[in-house]
Design a protein around this motif. Structure first.
Motif, short mmCIF file in Angstrom:
data_model
loop_
_atom_site.label_atom_id
_atom_site.label_comp_id
_atom_site.label_asym_id
_atom_site.label_seq_id
_atom_site.Cartn_x
_atom_site.Cartn_y
_atom_site.Cartn_z
N ILE A 36 29.16 5.39 31.29
CA ILE A 36 28.98 6.10 32.56
C ILE A 36 29.86 5.46 33.61
O ILE A 36 29.82 4.24 33.83
N ILE A 37 30.65 6.29 34.29
CA ILE A 37 31.45 5.83 35.42
C ILE A 37 31.13 6.72 36.60
O ILE A 37 31.18 7.95 36.51
N CYS A 38 30.76 6.10 37.71
CA CYS A 38 30.46 6.82 38.94
C CYS A 38 31.57 6.53 39.95
O CYS A 38 31.89 5.38 40.22
N TYR A 39 32.16 7.58 40.49
CA TYR A 39 33.22 7.45 41.48
C TYR A 39 32.65 7.73 42.87
O TYR A 39 32.02 8.76 43.10
N GLU A 40 32.89 6.81 43.80
CA GLU A 40 32.40 6.95 45.16
C GLU A 40 33.53 6.62 46.12
O GLU A 40 34.12 5.54 46.05
N LYS A 41 33.84 7.53 47.02
CA LYS A 41 34.99 7.31 47.89
C LYS A 41 34.69 6.34 49.04
O LYS A 41 35.62 5.77 49.63
N PHE A 124 33.76 1.95 43.70
CA PHE A 124 33.82 2.28 45.11
C PHE A 124 35.26 2.45 45.57
O PHE A 124 36.20 1.96 44.93
N ALA A 125 35.42 3.14 46.70
CA ALA A 125 36.75 3.44 47.24
C ALA A 125 37.62 4.16 46.21
O ALA A 125 38.81 3.91 46.10
N HIS A 126 36.99 5.05 45.44
CA HIS A 126 37.69 5.89 44.47
C HIS A 126 37.42 7.36 44.82
O HIS A 126 36.27 7.80 44.77
N ALA A 127 38.47 8.07 45.18
CA ALA A 127 38.33 9.48 45.57
C ALA A 127 38.79 10.38 44.44
O ALA A 127 39.94 10.29 43.99
#
Length: 455
Positions: A36-41, A124-127
């Motif tokens: 599981i990878i969660c991307y959060e900008k 984090f900081a991944h858009a």
């Protein structure tokens, strides 16, 4: 041997955090989770509950997600959003009031997520820039920008969970003559506090929760006059002196606004409380919800599975009476589909199920019917999973009591208290009446005031 599944979660606000928690709960039961990878900008999780002074763009040049503002207190009872398997008692160890400020609610959802140990799964900081789907490979390709390193990566996934919410892209209609207005014009998304509205004549265009709360905040902070312009029907509260509702606006001529009933008024500030749009710029139209903000968006089986491509799921895409616990119920169900605990029906069966629920939604006309509709929707999801059951009908009762409290006094309803439907703990009244409380920090909220010494 089949390769391990890979799952992408887009967004680490309350919905994305619910998905991470759901998978963590399955792991504790002995399930083997997919990768599981969660991307959060943003730089931290919490979504809307992250307050930022910034508007427009953030320090990475990305559109600011949160619409939160200083001195925002919950406008609904916390008992209606309490997690069934992580209570306010669990987190705070003591009773608290029914209407906590933003920082307290962020602390609550953060505490549960930290307890789950899932932060390592969030980038984090991944858009996320784009999501492609290959019919041939039956996989999604997700294109992501690392906002810190300026690198672009592309990764493949078997399934994608969209958990970005839908209260971040403002709906900004045009109004005749608005370009001649010499004062400040902003959308509620850009509102960051009512202190600067002291002594101002404020016009709020809109007739729902944003107009209600920003209007009351402006009144609390000393606005000279607060006027709310509604399009369809007034909210109808017993507004205090200095607050008033008027019908739809016709247009502006400089500082002067004219309304359809012939009234003419001058204003210093205009705030557009005109709602939000479903906006997923990283999805093609084949994967994108096209729906007004309502309780049952079309195209979603059980409100979460994209009918035309069930490898894509949405969390929190509905208009909301329930919030955190509804996101949990959705996340547990999506998790069970991914883990094979639940079976996805055929496309025909899914469509028939959705049609039946859409008919129920369209028949729900009153507030009580709409709240009950969403309670029944959540019950349907919980019955299909191992998420702890709780008294949804009691939550409906609390919602209706909340509405009645607001009708009784829009300035004091946040001083009312309710019992937890999970633990039975009765909320305590905050040490200071909401109207007199100007410090929304968690430190102030949790402090025990010293007893008054009488002379």
């Amino acid at each position: 041997m089949r390769q391990q599944k890979r799952i992408a979660i887009i967004g680490a606000g309350p919905s994305g955090m619910a998905a991470l928690r759901a998978f963590a709960a399955a792991e504790l039961q002995g399930d083997t989770n997919p990768e599981i990878i969660c991307y959060e900008k943003q730089d931290d999780w919490g979504g809307q509950w992250n307050f930022s002074w910034r508007t427009g763009t953030d320090h990475y040049g990305e559109p600011v997600h949160s619409s939160m503002y200083r001195n925002l207190w919950s406008n609904g009872p916390k008992e209606a959003l309490e997690f069934a398997e992580y209570t306010f008692d669990d987190h705070f160890g003591r009773p608290i009031s029914s209407y906590p400020p933003r920082e307290v609610l962020w602390d609550y959802i953060n505490g549960r997520a930290m307890q789950s140990g899932v932060k390592a799964r969030v980038r984090f900081a991944h858009a996320v820039r784009w999501v492609d789907y290959s019919e041939e490979a039956a996989q999604f390709t997700v294109t992501v920008d690392n906002l810190r390193t300026k690198e672009t990566v592309r990764e493949t996934f078997d399934e994608v969970i969209v958990a970005t919410g839908h209260f971040a892209f403002p709906n900004v209609p045009n109004f005749t003559g608005i370009e001649t207005f010499p004062g400040e014009v902003i959308h509620a998304h850009e509102f960051r506090g009512a202190e600067r509205l002291k002594d101002k004549r404020v016009l709020l265009i809109g007739g729902s929760y944003s107009a209600e709360d920003i209007g009351v905040q402006a009144h609390k902070m000393g606005a000279q006059q607060v006027t709310m312009s509604y399009r369809s029907q007034p909210q109808g509260f017993a507004w205090p002196e200095g607050m008033q509702e008027v019908p739809e606006i016709v247009g502006f001529d400089g500082q002067t606004a004219t309304f359809v009933d012939g009234q003419v008024r001058e204003f210093d500030t205009v705030i557009l409380c005109t709602g939000y749009l479903h906006h997923y710029p990283f999805l093609s139209r084949e994967l994108h919800i096209e729906s007004p903000n309502n309780l049952y968006p079309e195209g979603l089986y059980r409100g979460v599975v994209w009918q035309n491509n069930p490898g894509l799921c949405y969390l929190g895409a509905q208009d909301q009476w329930f919030t955190f616990n509804m996101f949990d119920a959705q996340a547990w169900y999506v998790r069970d589909l991914i883990l094979g605990r639940a079976e996805l029906p055929s496309a025909e069966a899914r469509a028939e199920h959705a049609r039946a629920w859409l008919e129920r939604f369209e028949a729900a006309q009153t507030v009580a019917q709409q709240v009950q509709f969403q309670a029944d929707y959540i019950r349907d999801l919980i019955d299909a999973t191992d998420y702890p059951s709780f008294d949804l009908d009691e939550v409906v009762r609390i919602f209706l009591a909340w509405k009645a409290d607001k009708q009784a006094n829009i300035l004091t309803y946040r001083d009312c208290t309710y019992p937890s439907v999970i633990t039975g703990t009765m909320a305590v009244r905050h040490h200071t009446d909401w109207l007199d409380e100007f410090d929304d920090s968690i430190e102030r909220y949790l402090e025990t005031p010293k007893p008054q010494v009488t002379q």
